[in-house]
Design an enzyme around this catalytic site. Structure first.
Site, PDB file in Angstrom:
ATOM      1  N   CYS A 186       0.842  -1.194   0.000  1.00 16.79           N
ATOM      2  CA  CYS A 186       0.000   0.000   0.000  1.00 16.79           C
ATOM      3  C   CYS A 186       0.875   1.241   0.000  1.00 16.79           C
ATOM      4  O   CYS A 186       2.097   1.163   0.010  1.00 16.79           O
ATOM      5  CB  CYS A 186      -0.918   0.007   1.209  1.00 16.79           C
ATOM      6  SG  CYS A 186      -0.022   0.136   2.755  1.00 16.79           S
ATOM      7  N   CYS A 196       3.695   1.690   2.538  1.00 16.26           N
ATOM      8  CA  CYS A 196       4.971   1.024   2.283  1.00 16.26           C
ATOM      9  C   CYS A 196       5.899   1.962   1.519  1.00 16.26           C
ATOM     10  O   CYS A 196       7.096   2.020   1.778  1.00 16.26           O
ATOM     11  CB  CYS A 196       4.762  -0.245   1.456  1.00 16.26           C
ATOM     12  SG  CYS A 196       3.800  -1.488   2.280  1.00 16.26           S
ATOM     13  N   ASP A 222       4.171 -25.870 -11.406  1.00 18.51           N
ATOM     14  CA  ASP A 222       2.802 -25.696 -11.898  1.00 18.51           C
ATOM     15  C   ASP A 222       2.738 -24.834 -13.137  1.00 18.51           C
ATOM     16  O   ASP A 222       1.691 -24.730 -13.756  1.00 18.51           O
ATOM     17  CB  ASP A 222       1.931 -25.009 -10.829  1.00 18.51           C
ATOM     18  CG  ASP A 222       1.837 -25.819  -9.566  1.00 18.51           C
ATOM     19  OD1 ASP A 222       1.743 -27.043  -9.688  1.00 18.51           O
ATOM     20  OD2 ASP A 222       1.877 -25.228  -8.480  1.00 18.51           O
ATOM     21  N   ASP A 269       0.937 -22.509  -7.540  1.00 17.84           N
ATOM     22  CA  ASP A 269       1.888 -21.470  -7.139  1.00 17.84           C
ATOM     23  C   ASP A 269       3.328 -21.775  -7.527  1.00 17.84           C
ATOM     24  O   ASP A 269       4.103 -20.871  -7.755  1.00 17.84           O
ATOM     25  CB  ASP A 269       1.813 -21.225  -5.634  1.00 17.84           C
ATOM     26  CG  ASP A 269       2.565 -22.259  -4.855  1.00 17.84           C
ATOM     27  OD1 ASP A 269       2.443 -23.438  -5.224  1.00 17.84           O
ATOM     28  OD2 ASP A 269       3.287 -21.908  -3.913  1.00 17.84           O
ATOM     29  N   ASP A 272      -3.267 -27.118  -6.806  1.00 20.42           N
ATOM     30  CA  ASP A 272      -1.971 -27.645  -6.414  1.00 20.42           C
ATOM     31  C   ASP A 272      -2.017 -27.753  -4.891  1.00 20.42           C
ATOM     32  O   ASP A 272      -2.900 -27.196  -4.251  1.00 20.42           O
ATOM     33  CB  ASP A 272      -0.879 -26.669  -6.866  1.00 20.42           C
ATOM     34  CG  ASP A 272       0.476 -27.082  -6.350  1.00 20.42           C
ATOM     35  OD1 ASP A 272       0.796 -28.272  -6.473  1.00 20.42           O
ATOM     36  OD2 ASP A 272       1.197 -26.226  -5.824  1.00 20.42           O
TER      37      ASP A 272
END
Lengths: 828, 63
Positions: A107, A110, A705, A701, A512
């Site tokens: 955001c 940061c 994959d 992830d 996964d």
């Protein structure tokens, strides 16, 4: 049950953990040493306002931060000139700019934190951080500060810095975005002005207007609308030309035809003071279309920029052994036959064969296998995997393009070529529609030529304008843009344009395991105390003290209790476990036979319940069993139940061999699962499903994959996913809440309904208006108003999607809490 | 109605100026990050100077 949440990352603080930081005058609980170190660094820099400004919780940092912050050498490779060349650019006069990709920016706060923190460092002149691209430009003086110090500073406040080496594509994206914004701005300002003139002209047409004033208003409208057509609408003309060259009628063709013809006719009407003008319709149409496309483009770019591609999975340098010396060399310089040294925790830079040492290697990125693979002299190791617990010497057998990591990349490219193409509904309709309108216009012209040759041209024109496919071509983009924005608010960032068209047709969802259904890190599942006088809490503290020095992935499970006790004389036995002293007592933690050896006893029988069992033992014999395992995401069970309630098949496809797969499938409520599938097998399984006519949504992830994500009809990657996985998926799940998936499918179904409603409305309006126009019954001003109104109806209908909300189902509400409590019960 | 004959050209000049200003803003990167810039104003640094004087010396020691 009522666990407190970590003040930094928001994850629950495990019972008995003693980490905290004083923020703003009160002690705040922290879940792990990593969060404690980061929060401590932020507070000691006087930047604790960060916690007041931020929108949500921060990312949980690696536990190792607490230790590595004191090792400035960790980032030293980025100071090598040949490495710096990839991301640092010299401005002259003792100024350099480093382009960094910063992971973990969530955001605006940061950005504030990074700019304040770095801006305070000696030798840093200017810091510019972009939250939407997650990139930073840091202007520094090389004589006073090194890039490695910048990296270390960023890490110590909890972000993951990486060099932004793909700078070229970034500047291209920036140019594209800026030019889209400029075109949009011109179209918007132009539309507002022309609309005002048009209102005057509408009233003039109904209640009388001086001929001079009417002529004057037409000329100023022409003046303002011209840049809108020639500048703002240019991308449509270019795209239409491209699609005509490819002998294909895309939606851009009728759009360009409508804008171009209406403009030409209005121009003619203004100059020769005859007929009617349509400047306001043209401008508004251009503005709405550009708006939809710009929103879609921004979402796509944001997803693309967040990933740095394949190269960032590999380290930039490797420790090459030359004779007796060890030298840091850039990875690009490695050739077959070189010998490299791998310390614990190093990412392996090239494929190779172990020539010395024994260690467990984490290959989960490549194979999905969660357990460490034991490597001894002669075994093969692969680029991209991470060395676990002890030092290895490796002879390089393949580097660069020849590595297995690159082979996966090639598999991805092949899968993408075979991905089933979705043809947008509007594009298909457009083809027939354009042909029909052109035929009708020509027919009307010819017919009126016989009846009244003076009116023939104007009737043909009003046919073209009245059927101007405004509503038709806005129907889909308006709905998709509105749905895309809503999905982003819900936590799903849509990157691929076709996702919303594909989702409603999905019949099967394939998950996964590691990192997707689960959190992807080991947790303590159960502790069985074997000796009187020991509490589960003490077992945790002792285990945490023993594991505190290792880089072993399983050590993360204990990090919350680190620091409660301290251990000395720690010794790691590769593949067996750890030995050390706590409070003057020798203890072992690890494989049952290894731990029991300390008391010269045989190992007790391993408990039958699930998980990976470690034994803690001292010189008197076994003390306790600890079961470690990956914990299901809190939202998984509810998500699966909701997906199945929505009539979808759910399947689990994992690269992991172990019995864990069956256990987790059962816990999540998934009946169909498959374990031990390699990336190739996963892709083959997917293609087999697709051949039998199924449409598949893949959620994953890991790097293993990536081929399936690329080949699936629709794909979603987790926020924590490998960069490559994110860049190849159609969407990214930002908050890790799997329950967003059934909601997204519901939203996609609704958006498809809205698209069909819009198309029906647009076609219906045209079906009614076309015959009237052909008969010469529609005055041009009525055509323009009708056209604008029908576009407005379509846009307002699409906006309904942005208020979409899923009624909370009972399973969705109850399940996460239930999940936590089952986890807790098994602790004591 | 005659006033329209010079008011509209003035309005068009204003649009021209607005477009020029907008182009300058876009080209200088002010719209590159829509999320942060709009909220930066909310991060007041009023309290920062007090803490900064405390933080400086420790920063120096670290290095």
């Amino acid at each position: 049950m009522n666990a407190t949440a970590c003040y930094h990352c928001g994850l629950p603080v495990p019972a008995g953990s003693n980490h905290s930081v004083n923020i703003g005058g009160s002690e705040r609980p922290m879940c792990c040493p990593g969060c404690e170190a980061v929060a401590g660094a932020i507070v000691s820099g006087g930047l604790d306002n960060f916690y007041r400004y931020r929108d949500g919780n921060s990312e949980r940092p690696e536990d190792s931060i607490a230790q590595t912050a004191q090792e400035p050498d960790r980032w030293a490779v980025y100071d090598l000139p040949e490495v710096q060349r990839q991301f640092v650019c010299d401005l002259g006069e003792g100024q350099r700019v480093a382009a960094l990709l910063i992971g973990g920016i969530s955001c605006a706060a940061c950005v504030w934190l990074i700019e304040k923190h770095l801006g305070r460092c000696e030798g840093v002149d200017k810091v510019a951080v972009n939250a939407s691209t997650q990139r930073a430009q840091i202007c520094f003086d090389p004589a006073r500060v090194n890039p490695s110090q910048l990296f270390a500073e960023l890490e110590c406040i909890g972000y993951r810095p990486a060099p932004a080496t793909a700078a070229n594509s970034e500047s291209m994206i920036q140019r594209e975005q800026r030019s889209a914004l400029r075109r949009l701005g011109v179209a918007g300002l132009g539309t507002m002005q022309v609309m005002m003139f048009a209102v005057a002209l509408y009233f003039g047409a109904s209640s009388g207007i001086e001929a001079d004033l009417e002529r004057y208003l037409r000329w100023v409208s022409l003046l303002v609308a011209t840049p809108v057509v020639l500048y703002s609408a240019r991308p449509f003309f270019a795209a239409a030309l491209r699609s005509l060259r490819a002998r294909h009628l895309s939606m851009d063709v009728p759009v360009s035809l409508a804008i171009g013809l209406a403009y030409a006719a209005s121009f003619y009407a203004t100059v020769f003071e005859t007929g009617e003008v349509y400047f306001e319709s043209i401008s508004m149409f251009t503005f709405f279309l550009l708006l939809g496309r710009t929103i879609e483009m921004r979402a796509r770019h944001r997803a693309g920029l967040a990933s740095g591609g394949l190269a960032q999975l590999l380290p930039l340098t490797a420790a090459k052994i030359e004779g007796t010396e060890i030298q840091n060399v850039p990875v690009a310089a490695l050739v077959v036959g070189d010998r490299i040294l791998l310390k614990p925790g190093d990412t392996i830079a090239a494929d190779g064969e172990v020539i010395d040492g024994e260690s467990g290697v984490d290959e989960s990125l490549l194979s999905g296998e969660s357990a460490l693979q034991q490597k001894a002299v002669g075994s093969s190791v692969y680029a991209g995997s991470v060395n676990g617990d002890s030092t290895l010497k490796v002879r390089v057998t393949a580097a660069g393009q020849a590595t297995r990591l690159s082979a996966i990349e090639r598999l991805v490219e092949r899968a993408q070529l075979q991905k089933p193409r979705q043809v947008a509904l509007a594009d298909r309709v457009a083809g027939y529609f354009v042909g029909l309108v052109l035929l009708a216009a020509i027919a009307a012209f010819l017919a009126w030529w016989q009846i009244d040759s003076g009116r023939a041209f104007w009737v043909a024109l009003s046919v073209l304008v009245v059927t101007c496919p405004c509503a038709l071509s806005l129907a889909t983009p308006a709905a998709l843009a509105s749905a895309t924005l809503r999905l982003q608010q819900m936590g799903l960032l849509v990157a691929g344009g076709n996702l919303l068209e594909t989702l409603p047709r999905i019949g099967r969802v394939v998950f996964d395991k590691t990192g997707t259904l689960t959190r992807g890190e080991p947790r303590i599942l159960q502790i069985v105390v074997l000796r009187d006088g020991w509490s589960a809490q003490r077992v945790q503290d002792v285990a945490a003290a023993l594991e505190s020095q290792t880089n072993h992935p399983l050590a993360r499970a204990f990090s919350a209790w680190r620091g409660n006790l301290s251990a000395s004389e720690i010794k790691v036995y590769t593949g067996c476990g750890i030995e050390g002293s706590v409070d003057g007592e020798r203890l072992r933690l690890g494989r049952a036979d290894f731990a029991a050896q300390l008391a010269a006893q045989s190992a007790p029988e391993i408990p039958s319940s699930e998980g990976q069992w470690l034994l803690l033992a001292d010189s008197l014999g076994p003390v306790a069993w600890i079961a470690l395992g990956d914990r299901l995401r809190e939202s998984a069970q509810a998500a699966v139940a909701q997906l199945e309630a929505g009539g979808l098949e759910v399947e689990l496809l994992s690269g992991d061999q172990s019995a864990e797969v069956a256990r987790l499938a059962d816990a999540a409520g998934i009946a169909r699962f498959r374990a031990g599938a390699s990336p190739e097998q996963k892709l083959a399984h997917l293609q087999q499903l697709q051949q039998s006519g199924e449409r598949v949504l893949m959620v994953g992830d890991g790097l293993n994959d990536v081929p399936v994500l690329s080949g699936a009809d629709a794909s979603v990657a987790m926020m924590s996913a490998a960069d490559l996985a994110q860049s190849r998926a159609d969407a990214i799940l930002l908050n890790g809440d799997l329950r967003v998936l059934p909601q997204a499918i519901e939203l996609a179904r609704r958006s498809r309904r809205i698209v069909s409603q819009n198309l029906a409305w647009a076609l219906g309006y045209n079906a009614l208006a076309l015959p009237l126009a052909v008969c010469g019954l529609v005055p041009p001003w009525a055509a323009a108003i009708g056209m604008s109104l029908s576009s407005l109806v379509v846009v307002l209908n699409a906006l309904r999607l942005s208020r979409f909300r899923v009624a909370a189902s009972p399973t969705g509400e109850k399940s996460p809490a239930g999940q936590v409590s089952t986890g807790r019960e098994s602790w004591s | 109605m005659d006033s329209l004959y010079f008011l509209i050209p003035i309005a068009i000049l204003f649009i021209g100026a607005a477009v020029k200003l907008y182009f300058w803003a876009v080209n200088s990167g002010q719209y590159d990050d829509l999320e942060t810039e709009g909220r930066r104003i909310l991060f007041d640094d009023d309290e920062a100077p007090r803490e900064r004087t405390e933080a400086r010396p420790t920063d120096g020691e670290d290095r």
